[in-house]
Motif scaffolding. Structure first.
Motif, PDB file in Angstrom:
ATOM      1  N   VAL A   1       0.867  -1.181   0.000  1.00  0.00           N
ATOM      2  CA  VAL A   1       0.000   0.000   0.000  1.00  0.00           C
ATOM      3  C   VAL A   1       0.903   1.230   0.000  1.00  0.00           C
ATOM      4  O   VAL A   1       2.093   1.137   0.301  1.00  0.00           O
TER       5      VAL A   1
ATOM      6  N   GLU B   1      -5.056   2.636   3.107  1.00  0.00           N
ATOM      7  CA  GLU B   1      -5.862   1.612   3.771  1.00  0.00           C
ATOM      8  C   GLU B   1      -5.805   1.791   5.289  1.00  0.00           C
ATOM      9  O   GLU B   1      -4.780   2.208   5.836  1.00  0.00           O
TER      10      GLU B   1
ATOM     11  N   ASP C   1      -3.438   4.914  -2.903  1.00  0.00           N
ATOM     12  CA  ASP C   1      -3.630   3.633  -2.218  1.00  0.00           C
ATOM     13  C   ASP C   1      -3.490   3.810  -0.713  1.00  0.00           C
ATOM     14  O   ASP C   1      -2.393   3.725  -0.157  1.00  0.00           O
TER      15      ASP C   1
END
Length: 506
Positions: free
Chosen positions: A44, A71, A69
């Motif tokens: 990520v 998370e 990206d």
């Protein structure tokens, strides 16, 4: 960094004088490793550990700044942590509502209030950074859909009313809208995903994280560990350690398991411990705050807490033996908690004091009905009935209320110097509502040291640990000895936003 050096850093936590207790805490501590030769399961750009105010704000800000990206990893089964169950109180200086109400406030005034509560050891640079950006964070919540009461509150230790509160009177009024915003922005949130440690290169830079997927809190070593490579940065937003009884007792032996706690069960501190192992500097660990608005008649944060916070400005706290006030009801939290704990019977046992409010005014708070409905508060039609119920000397109580009503009339509290602005015109008269007060462990001022860029400082080099950022209660120094109520949400959100800005060089 070699594996040998990494082990030396792990031993650093022993400098806290609490290693044995920390290691005995449940769940077990995580372990970091060198990343050389690690099999990466996926990658990520930005990994956020924790899904409270800090983590959610970091995620929203990162996506708004163009991160592709991002998370979030949350060890519990639900999103929000302590943030979702707190009081939903947000302080900010010089806000639109303050200007509408004709209240003068500034960054300097808010910082000065917090410095005073911090007893001279709060980090003023961090306080100033948060105050300067608090309105941006407040606007983020409003843009996400958070709704606030159409009035401001003046909480203990604040020199002016500057506190917003969500219409649902809890932090979920902010975490839920922010969570929905992260979903709109395409940020995956993984629940039951427990942080297990960092993966670092030979230079000590954080290159990745270990996450135990399908984890069930309270069961050690369940689920499976995956290695996730993090390209840009890890943001630790894991909260405090108030539910880790062993760790809090290592700092303050009086905070045993018999002392209540307002925190969610997951507030056990493993993320903070692992940053210490990595070399982060521990700051103000012994300063653990108890909430003076809590009730001994209910578990957790409960209904009384928000009720008390709202009503303290126009109520009195009374000692049962004397029938007299014993504190400034809107002093800072530590001052009030210490004053409440001094209420004892002749054998030295706790004798929780009471807060008396006119029903006419108390009923205006949303939780007032629930306080009465669930038996954690009482309504009395006369002072005689109230005094008999709590075995308080009636004449002393009558005299106290007469004196206090005189302060309401003149605007000057001759007993404890309580600011009477919010009490003007609100006389104590029957019928009355009453709740009992007793502090509960609420907030850990201690944690890792960070810069105003949310970088975690390395104790060995004095420089930021590359790839590692932290925000919220997991950090230390910002509040000093005593945190002012409603200053946690702006801190968490501003520093979460700051971490994303630092990673993305915005």
């Amino acid at each position: 960094m070699t594996n040998n050096n990494l082990m030396k850093r792990r031993n650093f936590i022993k400098g806290l004088g609490a290693a044995g207790l920390a290691a005995a805490a449940t769940p077990a501590l995580a372990l970091s490793n060198n990343s050389k030769g690690v099999q990466w399961h996926r990658s990520v750009d930005i990994a956020i550990i924790g899904s409270g105010f800090a983590g959610l704000a970091a995620a929203v800000e990162a996506k708004r700044l163009g991160a592709k990206d991002v998370e979030i990893f949350e060890k519990m089964s639900v999103v929000g942590g302590n943030s979702a169950i707190n009081g939903g109180l947000f302080a900010a200086p010089d806000t639109p509502m303050q200007r509408k109400e004709g209240l003068k406030d500034s960054v300097e005034t808010m910082v000065a209030d917090q410095v005073a509560a911090g007893r001279g050891i709060a980090y003023e640079d961090l306080l100033r950074h948060v105050a300067e950006h608090a309105n941006e964070a407040l606007q983020m919540t409003i843009d996400a859909g958070a709704e606030y009461h159409p009035y401001l509150q003046q909480l203990g230790g604040h020199s002016v009313a500057r506190t917003y509160q969500t219409t649902v009177s809890c932090g979920a009024g902010i975490t839920q809208p922010l969570y929905k915003e992260t979903k709109k922005l395409g940020v995956p949130t993984h629940t039951r995903a427990k942080f297990e440690g960092f993966l670092v290169n030979d230079n000590g830079d954080v290159e990745g994280i270990k996450i135990r997927e399908n984890y069930y809190f309270g069961r050690d070593n369940n689920g499976e560990v995956v290695n996730i490579k993090v390209a840009k940065g890890v943001i630790m937003a894991t909260g405090g350690f108030a539910q880790n009884v062993a760790m809090r007792m290592a700092q303050d032996p009086t905070l045993t398991s018999e002392v209540g706690c307002t925190n969610a069960k997951g507030a056990t501190g493993e993320g903070m411990f692992e940053m210490f192992r990595l070399g982060a500097i521990p700051v103000h660990m012994a300063h653990i705050q108890s909430g003076p608005w809590a009730s001994p008649d209910e578990g957790g944060f409960g209904y009384v807490s928000n009720y008390s916070i709202f009503n303290f400005p126009h109520s009195i706290a009374v000692n049962l033996k004397s029938g007299r006030r014993f504190m400034n009801e809107i002093a800072d939290r530590k001052t009030r908690a210490d004053a409440e704990l001094a209420n004892r019977d002749d054998e030295g046992n706790p004798m929780p004091p009471i807060m008396i409010t006119s029903y006419e005014h108390s009923k205006k708070h949303p939780t007032a009905k629930k306080v009465l409905k669930y038996g954690v508060g009482w309504k009395f039609d006369s002072l005689e009935e109230l005094a008999k119920h709590f075995n308080i000397p009636l004449k002393a109580l009558e005299k106290q209320i007469d004196e206090y009503n005189g302060y309401v009339k003149t605007g000057v509290d001759k007993q404890f110097g309580k600011p009477m602005d919010k009490a003007m015109g609100k006389y104590l008269k029957a019928p009355f509502t009453v709740v009992r007060l007793w502090p509960k462990v609420h907030y850990c001022q201690g944690g890792v040291q960070i810069t105003t860029k949310a970088e975690v400082v390395d104790s060995f080099s004095g420089k930021p640990i590359k790839g590692l950022y932290a925000a919220g209660e997991v950090t230390g120094g910002i509040h000093g000895v005593s945190r002012l109520g409603s200053c946690s949400i702006p801190e968490c959100m501003v520093m979460g936003m700051t971490a994303s800005r630092s990673i993305l060089k915005a």
